[in-house]
Design a protein around this motif. Structure first.
Motif, PDB file in Angstrom:
ATOM      1  N   GLU A 178      68.851  45.242   7.598  1.00 57.16           N
ATOM      2  CA  GLU A 178      69.798  46.051   6.819  1.00 57.16           C
ATOM      3  C   GLU A 178      71.094  45.606   6.509  1.00 57.16           C
ATOM      4  N   THR A 179      71.546  44.755   7.485  1.00 57.88           N
ATOM      5  CA  THR A 179      73.078  44.233   7.517  1.00 57.88           C
ATOM      6  C   THR A 179      72.920  43.212   6.517  1.00 57.88           C
ATOM      7  N   VAL A 180      72.062  42.417   6.454  1.00 60.17           N
ATOM      8  CA  VAL A 180      71.733  41.085   5.381  1.00 60.17           C
ATOM      9  C   VAL A 180      71.648  41.580   4.126  1.00 60.17           C
ATOM     10  N   PHE A 181      70.709  42.770   3.864  1.00 57.01           N
ATOM     11  CA  PHE A 181      70.182  43.157   2.570  1.00 57.01           C
ATOM     12  C   PHE A 181      71.064  44.340   2.226  1.00 57.01           C
ATOM     13  N   GLY A 182      72.177  44.618   2.993  1.00 59.98           N
ATOM     14  CA  GLY A 182      72.987  45.759   2.289  1.00 59.98           C
ATOM     15  C   GLY A 182      72.074  46.875   2.439  1.00 59.98           C
ATOM     16  N   TRP A 183      71.051  47.183   3.200  1.00 58.45           N
ATOM     17  CA  TRP A 183      70.200  48.533   2.989  1.00 58.45           C
ATOM     18  C   TRP A 183      71.068  49.715   3.908  1.00 58.45           C
ATOM     19  N   PRO A 184      71.113  50.863   3.144  1.00 58.50           N
ATOM     20  CA  PRO A 184      72.011  52.142   3.755  1.00 58.50           C
ATOM     21  C   PRO A 184      71.129  52.873   4.719  1.00 58.50           C
ATOM     22  N   GLY A 185      70.724  52.118   5.773  1.00 56.20           N
ATOM     23  CA  GLY A 185      69.931  52.594   7.083  1.00 56.20           C
ATOM     24  C   GLY A 185      70.973  53.012   8.161  1.00 56.20           C
ATOM     25  N   ILE A 186      69.964  53.410   9.316  1.00 55.58           N
ATOM     26  CA  ILE A 186      71.051  53.697  10.564  1.00 55.58           C
ATOM     27  C   ILE A 186      71.184  52.383  11.290  1.00 55.58           C
ATOM     28  N   GLY A 187      70.421  51.226  10.866  1.00 56.82           N
ATOM     29  CA  GLY A 187      70.536  49.924  11.425  1.00 56.82           C
ATOM     30  C   GLY A 187      72.018  49.415  10.998  1.00 56.82           C
ATOM     31  N   ARG A 188      72.187  49.459   9.823  1.00 56.04           N
ATOM     32  CA  ARG A 188      73.669  48.890   9.232  1.00 56.04           C
ATOM     33  C   ARG A 188      74.533  49.974   9.758  1.00 56.04           C
ATOM     34  N   LEU A 189      74.369  51.205   9.919  1.00 51.67           N
ATOM     35  CA  LEU A 189      75.510  52.178  10.277  1.00 51.67           C
ATOM     36  C   LEU A 189      75.820  51.701  11.709  1.00 51.67           C
ATOM     37  N   MET A 190      74.744  51.393  12.604  1.00 51.28           N
ATOM     38  CA  MET A 190      75.030  51.084  14.036  1.00 51.28           C
ATOM     39  C   MET A 190      75.772  49.803  13.938  1.00 51.28           C
ATOM     40  N   PHE A 191      75.667  49.029  13.225  1.00 52.70           N
ATOM     41  CA  PHE A 191      76.400  47.574  12.957  1.00 52.70           C
ATOM     42  C   PHE A 191      77.944  47.937  12.697  1.00 52.70           C
ATOM     43  N   ASP A 192      78.187  48.979  11.749  1.00 49.94           N
ATOM     44  CA  ASP A 192      79.475  49.231  11.360  1.00 49.94           C
ATOM     45  C   ASP A 192      80.126  49.854  12.431  1.00 49.94           C
ATOM     46  N   ALA A 193      79.469  51.024  13.021  1.00 48.93           N
ATOM     47  CA  ALA A 193      79.920  51.733  13.967  1.00 48.93           C
ATOM     48  C   ALA A 193      80.508  50.682  15.329  1.00 48.93           C
ATOM     49  N   LEU A 194      79.672  49.780  15.459  1.00 44.51           N
ATOM     50  CA  LEU A 194      80.016  48.764  16.736  1.00 44.51           C
ATOM     51  C   LEU A 194      81.299  48.114  16.433  1.00 44.51           C
ATOM     52  N   LEU A 195      81.299  47.576  15.107  1.00 44.48           N
ATOM     53  CA  LEU A 195      82.601  46.827  14.593  1.00 44.48           C
ATOM     54  C   LEU A 195      83.869  47.541  14.620  1.00 44.48           C
ATOM     55  N   GLN A 196      83.658  49.031  14.437  1.00 49.73           N
ATOM     56  CA  GLN A 196      84.833  50.019  14.101  1.00 49.73           C
ATOM     57  C   GLN A 196      85.068  50.763  15.534  1.00 49.73           C
ATOM     58  N   ARG A 197      84.558  50.523  16.678  1.00 50.05           N
ATOM     59  CA  ARG A 197      84.361  51.060  17.730  1.00 50.05           C
ATOM     60  C   ARG A 197      84.304  52.594  17.857  1.00 50.05           C
ATOM     61  N   ASP A 198      83.201  53.022  16.861  1.00 52.18           N
ATOM     62  CA  ASP A 198      83.074  54.550  16.582  1.00 52.18           C
ATOM     63  C   ASP A 198      82.138  55.129  17.654  1.00 52.18           C
ATOM     64  N   TYR A 199      82.413  55.235  18.946  1.00 52.94           N
ATOM     65  CA  TYR A 199      81.735  55.552  20.057  1.00 52.94           C
ATOM     66  C   TYR A 199      80.837  56.706  19.916  1.00 52.94           C
ATOM     67  N   GLN A 200      81.235  57.959  18.998  1.00 53.72           N
ATOM     68  CA  GLN A 200      80.469  59.047  19.139  1.00 53.72           C
ATOM     69  C   GLN A 200      79.226  58.492  18.095  1.00 53.72           C
ATOM     70  N   LEU A 201      79.503  57.844  17.214  1.00 55.34           N
ATOM     71  CA  LEU A 201      78.538  57.424  16.215  1.00 55.34           C
ATOM     72  C   LEU A 201      77.403  56.441  16.701  1.00 55.34           C
ATOM     73  N   LEU A 202      77.844  55.441  17.787  1.00 57.63           N
ATOM     74  CA  LEU A 202      77.177  54.682  18.475  1.00 57.63           C
ATOM     75  C   LEU A 202      76.008  55.646  19.197  1.00 57.63           C
ATOM     76  N   LEU A 203      76.579  56.553  20.005  1.00 58.38           N
ATOM     77  CA  LEU A 203      75.633  57.300  20.843  1.00 58.38           C
ATOM     78  C   LEU A 203      74.906  58.053  20.006  1.00 58.38           C
ATOM     79  N   GLY A 204      75.024  58.522  18.765  1.00 65.73           N
ATOM     80  CA  GLY A 204      74.072  59.237  18.032  1.00 65.73           C
ATOM     81  C   GLY A 204      73.111  58.504  17.352  1.00 65.73           C
ATOM     82  N   VAL A 205      73.402  57.242  17.213  1.00 63.79           N
ATOM     83  CA  VAL A 205      72.316  56.201  16.616  1.00 63.79           C
ATOM     84  C   VAL A 205      71.429  55.692  17.772  1.00 63.79           C
ATOM     85  N   PHE A 206      71.955  55.382  18.887  1.00 60.91           N
ATOM     86  CA  PHE A 206      71.290  55.045  19.899  1.00 60.91           C
ATOM     87  C   PHE A 206      70.333  56.246  20.399  1.00 60.91           C
TER      88      PHE A 206
END
Length: 327
Positions: free
Chosen positions: A268-296
């Protein structure tokens, strides 16, 4: 009763994963309140303390855990300070795209994997077509050894940049405004490359597993008996050999679905696919811990549910397992 017992164990496992993920995130380096304050351009200690109180970071870890577990049960998974939206709403809006990609990649991998695996095993048993077996095994080994991100980039370069056959990024054409069948066709075109890239690795494993399982079953006594009775070759292959060789593939497919959720992050990161995989990658870079916990939480639940469904389906496919579960 066995199904209820397995469901109870699955719930206990999900709860354990939630607790472990919570402590892993909390013990990660960096102060979330300081990071949020820095991104807001305010490093005032009083503002940082206000953020800690707002997000409950000033409480003890045990108290924070109890609050989080209560929120998980109530589907209140917190608030994404970067996206400015509820974590639950954000994940549920992205989850269908990931499930679509995973479902298509799973069907692609298992159907072609079983098909080419059976073809390779049949060619090996035939004797005069060893070249076909060697070709299929060689290609499967190449796909298995190729990193997922590298295969994705090669697919983009070949089919999007050089040949201009398929779109490279996104889930839909931006600004096209397609509706109905035109929108379905547009999404399907964007889905081709991510599906092939994500499914090729697992297809290679299915090829090897199907081939080995069919060769093993082909040497068993009941197959030799069927051939001695004059059964047609195709009937022996598909009714006796392939049907029994599918049992380990069913077991493996449950684990593969769980692993595919992790592979979707790269795809999803390579292809820009708007799923939770890319969402988790963005949350990790942004230190969005609540979002990371939700994706996990969602990905862990998906893995446990897929394995539970595999256990139940295996009991249906193999009557011996079903008998043992009922006794």
């Amino acid at each position: 009763m066995p199904a209820l017992s397995r469901a109870a164990k699955a719930l206990g496992l999900i709860l354990s994963v939630v607790v472990v993920n919570f402590f892993l995130i909390r013990f990660a380096p960096g102060d979330p309140a300081s990071i949020m304050a820095g991104e807001a351009g305010a490093s005032d200690p009083q503002f940082v303390d206000t953020l800690r109180k707002q997000f409950g970071l000033d409480q003890s870890l045990l108290h924070q855990l109890l609050i989080y577990l209560k929120g998980v049960v109530q589907f209140d998974w917190g608030y994404s300070y970067r996206m400015q939206v509820s974590v639950f709403d954000l994940i549920t809006s992205r989850l269908p795209a990931t499930l679509l990609l995973m479902g298509c990649a799973f069907l692609f991998s298992i159907i072609l994997g079983i098909l080419f695996g059976a073809l390779a095993a049949t060619a090996k048993q035939h004797g005069s077509r060893d070249w076909l077996d060697s070709l299929i095994v060689g290609v499967s080994l190449l796909l298995y050894a190729t990193p997922l991100f590298w295969l994705s980039l090669l697919a983009i370069l070949l089919f999007s940049v050089q040949l201009d056959w398929l779109p490279a990024f996104g889930m839909e054409t931006v600004g096209a405004g397609f509706t109905g069948l035109a929108r379905v066709k547009d999404i399907a075109q964007h889905l081709v490359l991510p599906t092939i890239s994500l499914g090729s690795f697992y297809m290679a494993m299915y090829v090897r597993l199907t081939r080995a399982s069919m060769l093993d079953v082909g040497n068993m006594d009941f197959v030799k008996t069927a051939r001695a009775k004059g059964a047609l070759a195709n009937r022996v292959i598909y009714r006796h050999i392939l049907r029994n060789a599918l049992l380990p593939i069913v077991t493996f497919s449950g684990m593969q679905l769980g692993q595919m959720a992790g592979g979707a992050v790269l795809t999803e990161t390579v292809f820009g696919w708007p799923g939770i995989g890319r969402l988790m990658f963005d949350a990790l870079l942004q230190r969005d811990y609540q979002l990371l916990l939700g994706v996990f939480l969602v990905t862990s639940t998906m893995v446990v549910v897929f394995n539970l469904l595999t256990d139940l389906f295996y009991a249906v496919v193999d009557p011996r397992i079903g008998f043992e579960a009922r006794s």
